[in-house]
Design a protein around this motif. Structure first.
Motif, PDB file in Angstrom:
ATOM      1  N   PRO A 102       0.809  -1.212   0.000  1.00 36.30           N
ATOM      2  CA  PRO A 102       0.000   0.000   0.000  1.00 36.30           C
ATOM      3  C   PRO A 102       0.847   1.269   0.000  1.00 36.30           C
ATOM      4  CG  PRO A 102       0.107  -0.920   2.206  1.00 36.30           C
ATOM      5  CD  PRO A 102       0.810  -1.892   1.308  1.00 36.30           C
ATOM      6  N   ALA A 103       0.322   2.305  -0.619  1.00 37.28           N
ATOM      7  CA  ALA A 103       0.886   3.652  -0.534  1.00 37.28           C
ATOM      8  C   ALA A 103      -0.267   4.585  -0.207  1.00 37.28           C
ATOM      9  CB  ALA A 103       1.548   4.052  -1.846  1.00 37.28           C
ATOM     10  N   ASP A 104      -0.065   5.466   0.742  1.00 42.10           N
ATOM     11  CA  ASP A 104      -1.138   6.349   1.194  1.00 42.10           C
ATOM     12  C   ASP A 104      -1.740   7.129   0.021  1.00 42.10           C
ATOM     13  OD1 ASP A 104      -2.668   7.535   3.387  1.00 42.10           O
ATOM     14  OD2 ASP A 104      -1.590   9.375   2.895  1.00 42.10           O
ATOM     15  N   GLY A 105      -3.057   7.026  -0.110  1.00 44.22           N
ATOM     16  CA  GLY A 105      -3.764   7.741  -1.165  1.00 44.22           C
ATOM     17  C   GLY A 105      -3.797   7.036  -2.505  1.00 44.22           C
ATOM     18  N   GLU A 106      -3.096   5.905  -2.627  1.00 45.82           N
ATOM     19  CA  GLU A 106      -3.079   5.149  -3.882  1.00 45.82           C
ATOM     20  C   GLU A 106      -3.965   3.907  -3.772  1.00 45.82           C
ATOM     21  OE1 GLU A 106      -1.674   5.744  -6.747  1.00 45.82           O
ATOM     22  OE2 GLU A 106      -0.038   7.161  -6.397  1.00 45.82           O
ATOM     23  N   SER A 107      -4.602   3.554  -4.856  1.00 44.28           N
ATOM     24  CA  SER A 107      -5.387   2.323  -4.907  1.00 44.28           C
ATOM     25  C   SER A 107      -4.584   1.240  -5.631  1.00 44.28           C
ATOM     26  CB  SER A 107      -6.698   2.552  -5.651  1.00 44.28           C
ATOM     27  OG  SER A 107      -6.451   2.769  -7.036  1.00 44.28           O
ATOM     28  N   PHE A 108      -5.101   0.021  -5.607  1.00 48.01           N
ATOM     29  CA  PHE A 108      -4.500  -1.067  -6.385  1.00 48.01           C
ATOM     30  C   PHE A 108      -4.371  -0.660  -7.853  1.00 48.01           C
ATOM     31  CE2 PHE A 108      -5.116  -4.779  -9.133  1.00 48.01           C
ATOM     32  CZ  PHE A 108      -4.195  -5.685  -8.642  1.00 48.01           C
ATOM     33  N   LEU A 109      -5.427  -0.062  -8.399  1.00 45.86           N
ATOM     34  CA  LEU A 109      -5.428   0.292  -9.816  1.00 45.86           C
ATOM     35  C   LEU A 109      -4.552   1.495 -10.116  1.00 45.86           C
ATOM     36  CD1 LEU A 109      -9.194  -0.273 -10.731  1.00 45.86           C
ATOM     37  CD2 LEU A 109      -7.223  -1.636 -11.461  1.00 45.86           C
ATOM     38  N   SER A 110      -4.592   2.525  -9.288  1.00 48.28           N
ATOM     39  CA  SER A 110      -3.801   3.724  -9.577  1.00 48.28           C
ATOM     40  C   SER A 110      -2.309   3.434  -9.484  1.00 48.28           C
ATOM     41  CB  SER A 110      -4.177   4.861  -8.622  1.00 48.28           C
ATOM     42  OG  SER A 110      -3.776   4.586  -7.290  1.00 48.28           O
ATOM     43  N   ALA A 111      -1.936   2.448  -8.674  1.00 51.25           N
ATOM     44  CA  ALA A 111      -0.527   2.086  -8.533  1.00 51.25           C
ATOM     45  C   ALA A 111      -0.079   1.087  -9.603  1.00 51.25           C
ATOM     46  CB  ALA A 111      -0.280   1.500  -7.145  1.00 51.25           C
ATOM     47  N   TRP A 112      -0.987   0.675 -10.483  1.00 46.18           N
ATOM     48  CA  TRP A 112      -0.670  -0.292 -11.541  1.00 46.18           C
ATOM     49  C   TRP A 112      -1.180   0.253 -12.871  1.00 46.18           C
ATOM     50  CZ3 TRP A 112      -3.434  -5.551 -12.611  1.00 46.18           C
ATOM     51  CH2 TRP A 112      -2.652  -6.332 -13.496  1.00 46.18           C
ATOM     52  N   PRO A 113      -0.570   1.347 -13.352  1.00 53.03           N
ATOM     53  CA  PRO A 113      -1.077   1.970 -14.585  1.00 53.03           C
ATOM     54  C   PRO A 113      -1.044   1.040 -15.784  1.00 53.03           C
ATOM     55  CG  PRO A 113       1.063   2.896 -13.936  1.00 53.03           C
ATOM     56  CD  PRO A 113       0.582   2.066 -12.788  1.00 53.03           C
ATOM     57  N   GLY A 114      -0.082   0.105 -15.814  1.00 49.59           N
ATOM     58  CA  GLY A 114       0.007  -0.810 -16.948  1.00 49.59           C
ATOM     59  C   GLY A 114      -1.131  -1.803 -17.019  1.00 49.59           C
ATOM     60  N   PRO A 165      -8.671   3.985  -2.238  1.00 47.22           N
ATOM     61  CA  PRO A 165      -7.284   4.272  -1.876  1.00 47.22           C
ATOM     62  C   PRO A 165      -6.900   3.735  -0.499  1.00 47.22           C
ATOM     63  CG  PRO A 165      -8.608   6.244  -1.618  1.00 47.22           C
ATOM     64  CD  PRO A 165      -9.498   5.213  -2.248  1.00 47.22           C
ATOM     65  N   ALA A 166      -5.619   3.437  -0.360  1.00 46.44           N
ATOM     66  CA  ALA A 166      -5.071   3.011   0.926  1.00 46.44           C
ATOM     67  C   ALA A 166      -4.919   4.208   1.864  1.00 46.44           C
ATOM     68  CB  ALA A 166      -3.716   2.336   0.716  1.00 46.44           C
ATOM     69  N   VAL A 167      -4.942   3.923   3.163  1.00 47.68           N
ATOM     70  CA  VAL A 167      -4.766   4.954   4.182  1.00 47.68           C
ATOM     71  C   VAL A 167      -3.673   4.487   5.141  1.00 47.68           C
ATOM     72  CG1 VAL A 167      -5.847   6.281   6.022  1.00 47.68           C
ATOM     73  CG2 VAL A 167      -7.201   5.608   4.019  1.00 47.68           C
ATOM     74  N   LEU A 168      -2.540   5.174   5.114  1.00 44.90           N
ATOM     75  CA  LEU A 168      -1.429   4.840   5.996  1.00 44.90           C
ATOM     76  C   LEU A 168      -1.096   6.046   6.869  1.00 44.90           C
ATOM     77  CD1 LEU A 168       1.001   3.000   3.548  1.00 44.90           C
ATOM     78  CD2 LEU A 168      -0.239   1.959   5.448  1.00 44.90           C
TER      79      LEU A 168
END
Length: 232
Positions: A102-114, A165-168
């Motif tokens: 996880p990255a704060d504010g990122e979702s599975f999809l937003s972190a995998w643009p490809g 999105p993830a929350v860290l």
């Protein structure tokens, strides 16, 4: 005694750990394989990513588990990483099995643009769910035909868990962690994982198998998990 909490990735339920659980129990530890909301026997239950985080935190708190080794495979690394910081001193170690992180504010999809367009197309064609992989998708991952047959036909994955999105609250690199890289799924960790591995709290372990080691090499995976047991 260590308490292992095992969470499988997209499409899978607690059943995915059937080859690993006996090895951990034989070593004298507690083992809790968890099915996330909306999957397997929990199909039809409302599911978002934060619900998945709460599935994990809630189970650990309900059972009052201590000295927890929390294990997340593939997609489940995202809710597991968030749960790991939320359970505080209950956590002994977190293990990411060839997983997303996880990255704060990122979702599975937003972190995998490809892969975002492919997943979104599957969701659009399947009522908001990410359709399970086909038999051909599992080839080249160190799996036997029998093992592939066990995985094919798993549960469609709830789309909200992929877009939320993830929350860290603090950097993930501060957690005591092991990252297991399965080499048939790529020889090098992704850039975000490589950055986390610079932390003194993180270590890398490689497995010469594919993305689903709980099926292809369950005993070897269990041995690695056992080495993560106890205070870090």
């Amino acid at each position: 005694m260590t308490e292992f909490v095992l969470v499988a990735g997209a499409w899978l339920g607690s059943w995915a750990w059937d080859g690993v659980v006996p090895e951990l129990r034989a070593a004298g530890h507690g083992v809790h394989a968890l099915t996330l909301s909306g999957l397997a026997e929990k199909q039809g239950v409302q599911a978002g990513q934060q619900i998945h985080v709460q599935d994990i935190v809630g189970e650990i708190e309900r059972l009052d588990l201590r000295d927890v080794v929390l294990v997340g495979h593939s997609y489940a690394g995202i809710p597991v990483g968030q749960a790991a910081e939320r359970i505080g001193d209950r956590l002994a170690h977190v293990v990411f099995v060839d997983s997303n992180v996880p990255a704060d504010g990122e979702s599975f999809l937003s972190a995998w643009p490809g892969g975002q367009a492919m997943v979104e197309a599957s969701m659009a064609a399947n009522g908001g769910f990410w359709a399970p992989l086909t038999e051909a998708d599992y080839h080249g991952q160190g799996l036997t035909e029998e093992q592939i047959a066990r995985i094919v036909g798993a549960t469609p994955h709830p789309g909200a868990t992929l877009s939320e999105p993830a929350v860290l609250a603090r950097p993930l690199g501060g957690l005591p962690a092991t990252y297991i890289k399965c080499l048939l799924d790529g020889a090098e960790p992704t850039d975000d994982v490589a950055e986390l591995l610079k932390s003194e709290h993180w270590r890398l372990v490689e497995m010469d198998t594919g993305h689903w080691p709980m099926f292809s090499q369950p005993r070897e995976l269990a041995r690695i998990l056992l080495r993560c047991a106890g205070p870090s």
